[in-house]
Design an enzyme around this catalytic site. Structure first.
Site, PDB file in Angstrom:
ATOM      1  N   CYS A 164       0.824  -1.216   0.000  1.00 20.27           N
ATOM      2  CA  CYS A 164       0.000   0.000   0.000  1.00 20.27           C
ATOM      3  C   CYS A 164       0.854   1.262   0.000  1.00 20.27           C
ATOM      4  O   CYS A 164       0.327   2.363  -0.154  1.00 20.27           O
ATOM      5  CB  CYS A 164      -0.947  -0.002   1.194  1.00 20.27           C
ATOM      6  SG  CYS A 164      -2.131  -1.344   1.092  1.00 20.27           S
ATOM      7  N   HIS A 210      -2.209   6.793   4.878  1.00 20.26           N
ATOM      8  CA  HIS A 210      -2.877   5.664   4.220  1.00 20.26           C
ATOM      9  C   HIS A 210      -4.123   5.310   5.025  1.00 20.26           C
ATOM     10  O   HIS A 210      -4.081   5.223   6.252  1.00 20.26           O
ATOM     11  CB  HIS A 210      -1.912   4.476   4.158  1.00 20.26           C
ATOM     12  CG  HIS A 210      -2.544   3.223   3.656  1.00 20.26           C
ATOM     13  ND1 HIS A 210      -3.383   3.197   2.563  1.00 20.26           N
ATOM     14  CD2 HIS A 210      -2.473   1.932   4.103  1.00 20.26           C
ATOM     15  CE1 HIS A 210      -3.784   1.962   2.358  1.00 20.26           C
ATOM     16  NE2 HIS A 210      -3.260   1.177   3.284  1.00 20.26           N
ATOM     17  N   ASN A 225     -10.190   0.842   2.628  1.00 17.81           N
ATOM     18  CA  ASN A 225      -8.768   0.772   2.274  1.00 17.81           C
ATOM     19  C   ASN A 225      -8.650   0.469   0.781  1.00 17.81           C
ATOM     20  O   ASN A 225      -8.926  -0.645   0.353  1.00 17.81           O
ATOM     21  CB  ASN A 225      -8.097  -0.322   3.123  1.00 17.81           C
ATOM     22  CG  ASN A 225      -6.605  -0.447   2.825  1.00 17.81           C
ATOM     23  OD1 ASN A 225      -6.105   0.098   1.851  1.00 17.81           O
ATOM     24  ND2 ASN A 225      -5.900  -1.184   3.674  1.00 17.81           N
TER      25      ASN A 225
HETATM   26  N1  COA Z   1     -17.303  -8.619  12.151  1.00 14.95           N
HETATM   27  C1  COA Z   1     -17.496  -9.136  13.386  1.00 14.95           C
HETATM   28  N2  COA Z   1     -16.523  -9.729  14.081  1.00 14.95           N
HETATM   29  C2  COA Z   1     -15.322  -9.821  13.507  1.00 14.95           C
HETATM   30  C3  COA Z   1     -15.044  -9.304  12.242  1.00 14.95           C
HETATM   31  C4  COA Z   1     -16.110  -8.693  11.554  1.00 14.95           C
HETATM   32  N3  COA Z   1     -15.955  -8.154  10.330  1.00 14.95           N
HETATM   33  N4  COA Z   1     -13.749  -9.527  11.936  1.00 14.95           N
HETATM   34  C5  COA Z   1     -13.216 -10.156  12.992  1.00 14.95           C
HETATM   35  N5  COA Z   1     -14.161 -10.345  13.940  1.00 14.95           N
HETATM   36  C6  COA Z   1     -14.020 -10.989  15.242  1.00 14.95           C
HETATM   37  C7  COA Z   1     -12.865 -11.931  15.308  1.00 14.95           C
HETATM   38  O1  COA Z   1     -13.236 -13.192  14.782  1.00 14.95           O
HETATM   39  C8  COA Z   1     -12.600 -11.960  16.784  1.00 14.95           C
HETATM   40  O2  COA Z   1     -13.528 -12.836  17.375  1.00 14.95           O
HETATM   41  P1  COA Z   1     -13.088 -13.771  18.626  1.00 14.95           P
HETATM   42  O3  COA Z   1     -12.682 -12.788  19.694  1.00 14.95           O
HETATM   43  O4  COA Z   1     -14.328 -14.510  18.900  1.00 14.95           O
HETATM   44  O5  COA Z   1     -11.961 -14.594  18.119  1.00 14.95           O
HETATM   45  C9  COA Z   1     -12.952 -10.554  17.253  1.00 14.95           C
HETATM   46  O6  COA Z   1     -13.754  -9.991  16.209  1.00 14.95           O
HETATM   47  C10 COA Z   1     -11.757  -9.660  17.484  1.00 14.95           C
HETATM   48  O7  COA Z   1     -10.917  -9.796  16.394  1.00 14.95           O
HETATM   49  P2  COA Z   1      -9.551  -9.048  16.358  1.00 14.95           P
HETATM   50  O8  COA Z   1      -8.766  -9.522  15.150  1.00 14.95           O
HETATM   51  O9  COA Z   1      -8.920  -9.112  17.677  1.00 14.95           O
HETATM   52  O10 COA Z   1     -10.043  -7.565  16.104  1.00 14.95           O
HETATM   53  P3  COA Z   1      -9.176  -6.257  16.036  1.00 14.95           P
HETATM   54  O11 COA Z   1      -9.655  -5.282  17.028  1.00 14.95           O
HETATM   55  O12 COA Z   1      -7.700  -6.525  15.965  1.00 14.95           O
HETATM   56  O13 COA Z   1      -9.598  -5.670  14.616  1.00 14.95           O
HETATM   57  C11 COA Z   1      -8.824  -5.506  12.368  1.00 14.95           C
HETATM   58  C12 COA Z   1      -9.346  -6.429  13.458  1.00 14.95           C
HETATM   59  C13 COA Z   1      -8.513  -6.337  11.127  1.00 14.95           C
HETATM   60  C14 COA Z   1      -9.887  -4.481  12.038  1.00 14.95           C
HETATM   61  C15 COA Z   1      -7.546  -4.775  12.878  1.00 14.95           C
HETATM   62  O14 COA Z   1      -6.658  -5.711  13.427  1.00 14.95           O
HETATM   63  C16 COA Z   1      -6.831  -4.034  11.761  1.00 14.95           C
HETATM   64  O15 COA Z   1      -7.354  -3.104  11.179  1.00 14.95           O
HETATM   65  N6  COA Z   1      -5.545  -4.371  11.490  1.00 14.95           N
HETATM   66  C17 COA Z   1      -4.781  -3.721  10.459  1.00 14.95           C
HETATM   67  C18 COA Z   1      -5.188  -4.224   9.133  1.00 14.95           C
HETATM   68  C19 COA Z   1      -4.602  -3.445   8.018  1.00 14.95           C
HETATM   69  O16 COA Z   1      -4.223  -2.325   8.192  1.00 14.95           O
HETATM   70  N7  COA Z   1      -4.550  -4.042   6.826  1.00 14.95           N
HETATM   71  C20 COA Z   1      -4.136  -3.432   5.629  1.00 14.95           C
HETATM   72  C21 COA Z   1      -2.709  -3.080   5.610  1.00 14.95           C
HETATM   73  S1  COA Z   1      -2.336  -2.099   4.212  1.00 14.95           S
END
Ligand code: COA
Length: 337
Positions: A124, A264, A294
């Site tokens: 990205c 970003h 994104n």
């Molecule tokens: N809807 C509902 N629940 C969801 C979900 C969704 N879309 N996606 C994940 N969950 C659940 C998970 O399964 C997890 O459940 P569990 O606790 O029963 O296992 C729970 O929500 C928490 O998941 P977690 O991964 O801890 O959430 P988080 O707060 O870390 O948020 C992201 C997840 C992906 C939003 C976050 O980690 C993120 O934005 N990371 C960076 C990603 C990024 O920048 N990517 C592009 C790079 S260029």
């Protein structure tokens, strides 16, 4: 290597951004619509990411068609024609087809003459890598008029049954026309970085030389984007903060002198944490993730175009553009408008 510093008031790479343009596909997909086929909710997506809706390209569209529309808008505003371009750099992660990449398709669709064109792949952060490369080529006399583009259609590569990834991405394209300059405007500082120990955090495993496409790779879902969200989240803030400080240092500028920060757009919480760490006032930070999600390499040029079309950027202002992504490539470019 310690980078050459910009003398105060003198750009490292003099240039003028003479036009910006962007394109978002017509179709929108809201969080509520996602919740109709996924175990998710508008509330979860909004509070964890800041995203409300995203644009998704139609079956007839490809990254090149989006890129061509963004490029045409930027060229019109720059009062330039495609034949004027002697350089086209297209930042994209997933090419139109393995051979050739996306740039030749865009050059053909635009009606570009004999200028150089190539894809740049740096996750990205690709747009920032391409912007710095084009700036250096203009400065070195290898080109006079360049178009730098980010176009991405990750909707074609996410697993629409994986709620942890598919809700995060949208499609779109953004472009800038750069022209050789002699004045005070241009790139004042560049910090392009990478941490290859983190390359496993975001990848599409199959479909390349390492793991060619086969019925097994398709069955195992290895052609989909895979992501370690938490690892990326943790790394992102530190990477962008470090690169921004380094690029400002090269520009002989302080954080207080930044007029606009364009980060970003990966997650609103990442942007908020970055802004808190850099202590930049919220009013100087460009955020459109709620509407576009994104869009990977297109994220910064789309946000920049919206800012410019909104009449908010004034000549002489300092813009800090910062990104992170697959690779893990990251970086910051400091521009004086
Ligand atoms: N809807 C509902 N629940 C969801 C979900 C969704 N879309 N996606 C994940 N969950 C659940 C998970 O399964 C997890 O459940 P569990 O606790 O029963 O296992 C729970 O929500 C928490 O998941 P977690 O991964 O801890 O959430 P988080 O707060 O870390 O948020 C992201 C997840 C992906 C939003 C976050 O980690 C993120 O934005 N990371 C960076 C990603 C990024 O920048 N990517 C592009 C790079 S260029």
């Amino acid at each position: 290597m310690s980078p050459r510093r910009s003398e105060k008031g003198k750009p490292l790479l003099p240039l003028k951004v003479t036009g910006t343009g962007s394109f978002l596909p017509e179709k929108r997909l809201t969080n509520d619509e996602l919740a109709q086929f996924l175990d998710t909710s508008d509330e979860w997506i909004r509070t964890r990411t800041g995203i409300r809706t995203r644009h998704i390209l139609s079956p007839e569209e490809i990254p090149a068609t989006m890129g061509i529309r963004a490029a045409q808008r930027a060229l019109t505003r720059a009062k330039r024609s495609p034949e004027d371009l002697d350089l086209l750099l297209v930042a994209t992660n997933v090419p139109e087809e393995p051979i050739p990449g996306t740039a030749p398709h865009i050059a053909l669709g635009l009606g570009m003459g004999k200028g150089a064109f190539a894809d740049v792949s740096a996750g990205c952060a690709g747009f920032l890598y391409a912007l710095a490369m084009a700036g250096a080529m203009l400065h070195a006399g290898m080109a006079e008029t360049a178009l730098v583009l980010g176009t991405e259609a990750l909707s074609r590569f996410v697993n629409w049954q994986d709620r942890a990834t598919c809700v995060l991405f949208g499609d779109g394209a953004g472009a800038v026309v750069l022209e050789k300059g002699q004045g005070a405007s241009g790139i004042l500082g560049v910090a392009l970085r990478g941490d290859a120990t983190k390359l496993g955090l975001l990848r599409i495993e199959a479909g390349g030389v390492r793991l060619p496409a086969s019925s097994e790779t398709v069955r195992a879902g290895k052609h989909f984007l895979q992501m370690e969200g938490k690892g990326l989240f943790r790394a992102a803030v530190g990477m962008m903060a470090e690169a921004t400080r380094a690029a400002l240092n090269q520009a002989s500028l302080s954080l207080a002198e930044v007029d606009w920060l364009i980060p970003h757009q990966a997650n609103l919480r990442i942007i908020e944490a970055l802004v808190k760490r850099l202590r930049i006032p919220e009013g100087k930070v460009v955020v459109n993730i709620d509407r576009v999600a994104n869009t990977s390499t297109a994220s910064i040029p789309i946000a920049l175009d919206e800012l410019v079309q909104g009449g908010k950027v004034e000549s002489g202002q300092i813009l800090a553009l910062t990104a992170f992504g697959a690779g893990a490539c990251y970086g910051t470019v400091i521009l004086r408008w």
